[in-house]
Design a protein around this motif. Structure first.
Motif, PDB file in Angstrom:
ATOM      1  N   THR A  39       0.816  -1.221   0.113  1.00 27.45           N
ATOM      2  CA  THR A  39      -0.106   0.033  -0.181  1.00 27.45           C
ATOM      3  C   THR A  39       0.785   1.406   0.056  1.00 27.45           C
ATOM      4  O   THR A  39       0.612   2.331  -0.790  1.00 27.45           O
ATOM      5  N   ALA A  40       1.801   1.259   0.880  1.00 30.19           N
ATOM      6  CA  ALA A  40       2.680   2.706   0.850  1.00 30.19           C
ATOM      7  C   ALA A  40       3.391   2.763  -0.453  1.00 30.19           C
ATOM      8  O   ALA A  40       3.556   3.821  -0.782  1.00 30.19           O
ATOM      9  N   GLU A  41       3.829   1.614  -1.103  1.00 30.38           N
ATOM     10  CA  GLU A  41       4.565   1.759  -2.163  1.00 30.38           C
ATOM     11  C   GLU A  41       3.882   2.310  -3.256  1.00 30.38           C
ATOM     12  O   GLU A  41       4.024   3.283  -3.986  1.00 30.38           O
ATOM     13  N   ILE A  42       2.547   1.980  -3.472  1.00 25.90           N
ATOM     14  CA  ILE A  42       1.591   2.335  -4.328  1.00 25.90           C
ATOM     15  C   ILE A  42       1.187   3.926  -4.143  1.00 25.90           C
ATOM     16  O   ILE A  42       1.148   4.631  -5.100  1.00 25.90           O
ATOM     17  N   GLU A  43       1.109   4.165  -2.963  1.00 28.97           N
ATOM     18  CA  GLU A  43       0.667   5.584  -2.396  1.00 28.97           C
ATOM     19  C   GLU A  43       1.709   6.608  -3.017  1.00 28.97           C
ATOM     20  O   GLU A  43       1.651   7.662  -3.073  1.00 28.97           O
ATOM     21  N   ARG A  44       3.082   6.157  -3.022  1.00 27.12           N
ATOM     22  CA  ARG A  44       4.178   6.795  -3.319  1.00 27.12           C
ATOM     23  C   ARG A  44       4.732   6.849  -4.738  1.00 27.12           C
ATOM     24  O   ARG A  44       5.587   7.503  -4.958  1.00 27.12           O
ATOM     25  N   LEU A  45       4.203   5.606  -5.430  1.00 29.77           N
ATOM     26  CA  LEU A  45       4.595   5.598  -6.864  1.00 29.77           C
ATOM     27  C   LEU A  45       3.968   6.501  -7.859  1.00 29.77           C
ATOM     28  O   LEU A  45       2.891   6.846  -7.789  1.00 29.77           O
ATOM     29  N   ASP A  46       5.045   6.900  -8.889  1.00 32.03           N
ATOM     30  CA  ASP A  46       4.750   7.932  -9.890  1.00 32.03           C
ATOM     31  C   ASP A  46       4.581   6.977 -11.230  1.00 32.03           C
ATOM     32  O   ASP A  46       5.047   5.907 -11.411  1.00 32.03           O
ATOM     33  N   TRP A  47       3.520   7.388 -11.961  1.00 31.85           N
ATOM     34  CA  TRP A  47       3.190   6.945 -13.379  1.00 31.85           C
ATOM     35  C   TRP A  47       4.547   6.681 -14.348  1.00 31.85           C
ATOM     36  O   TRP A  47       4.676   5.736 -15.056  1.00 31.85           O
ATOM     37  N   SER A  48       5.481   7.608 -14.008  1.00 31.59           N
ATOM     38  CA  SER A  48       6.850   7.439 -14.600  1.00 31.59           C
ATOM     39  C   SER A  48       7.538   6.116 -14.532  1.00 31.59           C
ATOM     40  O   SER A  48       8.626   5.977 -15.391  1.00 31.59           O
ATOM     41  N   LYS A  49       7.192   5.455 -13.456  1.00 25.93           N
ATOM     42  CA  LYS A  49       8.182   4.345 -12.937  1.00 25.93           C
ATOM     43  C   LYS A  49       7.343   3.347 -13.340  1.00 25.93           C
ATOM     44  O   LYS A  49       7.537   2.041 -13.410  1.00 25.93           O
ATOM     45  N   VAL A  50       6.184   3.268 -14.178  1.00 27.94           N
ATOM     46  CA  VAL A  50       5.359   2.081 -14.568  1.00 27.94           C
ATOM     47  C   VAL A  50       5.519   2.286 -16.165  1.00 27.94           C
ATOM     48  O   VAL A  50       5.040   3.055 -16.870  1.00 27.94           O
ATOM     49  N   ASN A  51       6.295   1.232 -16.811  1.00 28.74           N
ATOM     50  CA  ASN A  51       6.710   1.286 -18.308  1.00 28.74           C
ATOM     51  C   ASN A  51       5.710   0.163 -18.788  1.00 28.74           C
ATOM     52  O   ASN A  51       6.359  -0.891 -18.728  1.00 28.74           O
ATOM     53  N   LEU A  52       4.707   0.440 -19.281  1.00 33.16           N
ATOM     54  CA  LEU A  52       4.021  -0.500 -19.916  1.00 33.16           C
ATOM     55  C   LEU A  52       4.744  -0.986 -21.237  1.00 33.16           C
ATOM     56  O   LEU A  52       4.562  -2.302 -21.517  1.00 33.16           O
ATOM     57  N   GLU A  53       5.648  -0.310 -21.839  1.00 33.27           N
ATOM     58  CA  GLU A  53       6.386  -0.728 -23.047  1.00 33.27           C
ATOM     59  C   GLU A  53       7.481  -1.780 -22.572  1.00 33.27           C
ATOM     60  O   GLU A  53       7.529  -2.841 -23.229  1.00 33.27           O
ATOM     61  N   GLY A  55       7.424  -3.519 -19.934  1.00 41.81           N
ATOM     62  CA  GLY A  55       6.764  -4.352 -18.998  1.00 41.81           C
ATOM     63  C   GLY A  55       7.443  -4.580 -17.681  1.00 41.81           C
ATOM     64  O   GLY A  55       7.246  -5.547 -16.958  1.00 41.81           O
ATOM     65  N   TYR A  56       7.753  -3.378 -17.019  1.00 41.81           N
ATOM     66  CA  TYR A  56       8.370  -3.319 -15.534  1.00 41.81           C
ATOM     67  C   TYR A  56       7.685  -2.222 -14.817  1.00 41.81           C
ATOM     68  O   TYR A  56       7.785  -1.204 -15.401  1.00 41.81           O
ATOM     69  N   ILE A  57       7.531  -2.439 -13.747  1.00 45.48           N
ATOM     70  CA  ILE A  57       7.581  -1.250 -12.678  1.00 45.48           C
ATOM     71  C   ILE A  57       8.729  -1.163 -11.714  1.00 45.48           C
ATOM     72  O   ILE A  57       9.068  -1.976 -11.346  1.00 45.48           O
ATOM     73  N   THR A  58       9.456  -0.081 -11.741  1.00 41.57           N
ATOM     74  CA  THR A  58      10.409   0.216 -10.958  1.00 41.57           C
ATOM     75  C   THR A  58      10.008   0.768  -9.600  1.00 41.57           C
ATOM     76  O   THR A  58       9.402   1.766  -9.563  1.00 41.57           O
ATOM     77  N   VAL A  59      10.214  -0.047  -8.666  1.00 48.83           N
ATOM     78  CA  VAL A  59       9.962   0.313  -7.388  1.00 48.83           C
ATOM     79  C   VAL A  59      11.231   0.897  -6.704  1.00 48.83           C
ATOM     80  O   VAL A  59      12.270   0.024  -6.188  1.00 48.83           O
ATOM     81  N   GLY A  60      11.418   2.170  -6.739  1.00 50.45           N
ATOM     82  CA  GLY A  60      12.771   2.754  -6.163  1.00 50.45           C
ATOM     83  C   GLY A  60      12.880   2.584  -4.730  1.00 50.45           C
ATOM     84  O   GLY A  60      12.145   2.253  -3.762  1.00 50.45           O
ATOM     85  N   ALA A  61      14.431   2.448  -4.487  1.00 50.73           N
ATOM     86  CA  ALA A  61      14.638   2.295  -3.030  1.00 50.73           C
ATOM     87  C   ALA A  61      14.107   3.246  -2.120  1.00 50.73           C
ATOM     88  O   ALA A  61      13.760   3.179  -0.913  1.00 50.73           O
ATOM     89  N   GLY A  62      13.938   4.636  -2.747  1.00 47.07           N
ATOM     90  CA  GLY A  62      13.123   5.527  -1.711  1.00 47.07           C
ATOM     91  C   GLY A  62      11.788   5.232  -1.561  1.00 47.07           C
ATOM     92  O   GLY A  62      11.138   6.027  -0.291  1.00 47.07           O
ATOM     93  N   ILE A  63      11.017   4.473  -1.972  1.00 49.89           N
ATOM     94  CA  ILE A  63       9.536   4.135  -1.795  1.00 49.89           C
ATOM     95  C   ILE A  63       9.431   2.665  -1.481  1.00 49.89           C
ATOM     96  O   ILE A  63       8.449   2.394  -0.880  1.00 49.89           O
ATOM     97  N   ALA A  64      10.338   2.010  -1.511  1.00 51.20           N
ATOM     98  CA  ALA A  64      10.119   0.359  -1.185  1.00 51.20           C
ATOM     99  C   ALA A  64      10.352   0.365   0.518  1.00 51.20           C
ATOM    100  O   ALA A  64      11.247   0.792   0.992  1.00 51.20           O
ATOM    101  N   LYS A  65       9.705  -0.443   0.966  1.00 49.63           N
ATOM    102  CA  LYS A  65       9.872  -0.843   2.300  1.00 49.63           C
ATOM    103  C   LYS A  65      11.317  -1.340   2.807  1.00 49.63           C
ATOM    104  O   LYS A  65      11.698  -0.971   3.897  1.00 49.63           O
ATOM    105  N   THR A  66      11.815  -2.187   2.096  1.00 52.34           N
ATOM    106  CA  THR A  66      13.118  -2.510   2.215  1.00 52.34           C
ATOM    107  C   THR A  66      14.270  -1.594   1.715  1.00 52.34           C
ATOM    108  O   THR A  66      15.462  -2.051   1.990  1.00 52.34           O
ATOM    109  N   ASN A  67      14.103  -0.537   1.379  1.00 53.16           N
ATOM    110  CA  ASN A  67      14.876   0.469   0.901  1.00 53.16           C
ATOM    111  C   ASN A  67      15.977  -0.225  -0.087  1.00 53.16           C
ATOM    112  O   ASN A  67      17.043   0.196  -0.134  1.00 53.16           O
ATOM    113  N   THR A  68      15.322  -1.240  -1.090  1.00 53.02           N
ATOM    114  CA  THR A  68      15.947  -1.864  -2.298  1.00 53.02           C
ATOM    115  C   THR A  68      15.230  -1.556  -3.263  1.00 53.02           C
ATOM    116  O   THR A  68      13.922  -2.056  -3.423  1.00 53.02           O
ATOM    117  N   ARG A  69      15.947  -1.298  -4.380  1.00 48.72           N
ATOM    118  CA  ARG A  69      15.133  -1.194  -5.729  1.00 48.72           C
ATOM    119  C   ARG A  69      14.901  -2.474  -6.329  1.00 48.72           C
ATOM    120  O   ARG A  69      15.589  -3.221  -6.170  1.00 48.72           O
TER     121      ARG A  69
END
Length: 168
Positions: A39-53, A55-69
């Motif tokens: 939930t917290a990752e979705i709340e902080r996620l920006d559309w620029s990190k969702v690349n439909l082309e 086929g990956y979502i980048t969950v950056g270390a700054g928004i991930a619970k584990t501080n790992t990209r």
């Protein structure tokens, strides 16, 4: 510390939730249910990190619970659901009060009252804590049969995935 009870949504329950969900809540539901984002990752996620082309979502270390990209694959079902909502940039979640929106969503699953309006039937779907993520991990593990792969996608350890989601 006792492990919390892991609850998941059935495909029928998630189908009903998506059928009655307002458009602004759909990305939240599908990113949790079909990609396993917290939930917290979705709340902080920006559309620029969702690349439909790609086929990956980048969950950056700054928004991930584990501080790992981590890179989360966009499975075909998720891509189809996100297609109408995706934008080049901006917050993915436009809902300010997620808890309130989820309460309204659950209420919307209530079957129509037959007869006495005082005796409303319960909602068809009850909200379950972390059930979107738990559902993703459970179904994904059953599909790919690799705790290591699911742990990479979900940002958990393989031991956690194996312990909580195997045969759920």
């Amino acid at each position: 510390v006792k492990d919390e009870e892991i609850e998941i949504f059935t495909p029928e329950q998630l189908t009903l939730l998506l059928a009655v969900a307002p458009a602004k809540l759909v990305p939240f539901l599908v990113l949790g249910g079909f990609a396993g984002l917290r939930t917290a990752e979705i709340e902080r996620l920006d559309w620029s990190k969702v690349n439909l082309e790609s086929g990956y979502i980048t969950v950056g270390a700054g928004i991930a619970k584990t501080n790992t990209r981590r890179l989360v694959p966009i499975v075909p079902n998720l891509k189809a659901w996100l297609a109408d909502h995706h934008r080049p940039e901006g917050k993915v979640l436009e809902v300010l009060n997620v808890a309130g929106a989820l309460k309204r969503l659950v209420t919307a699953t209530r079957p129509p009252a037959a007869g006495d309006a005082e005796k409303l039937p319960p909602p068809a779907v009850e909200w379950k804590h972390n059930a979107l993520r738990h559902s993703f991990c459970s179904y994904r593990l059953a599909e790919v049969k690799s705790a290591a792969q699911v742990s990479l996608e979900a940002g958990n350890s393989p031991q956690m995935v194996f312990r909580h989601y195997r045969e759920l």
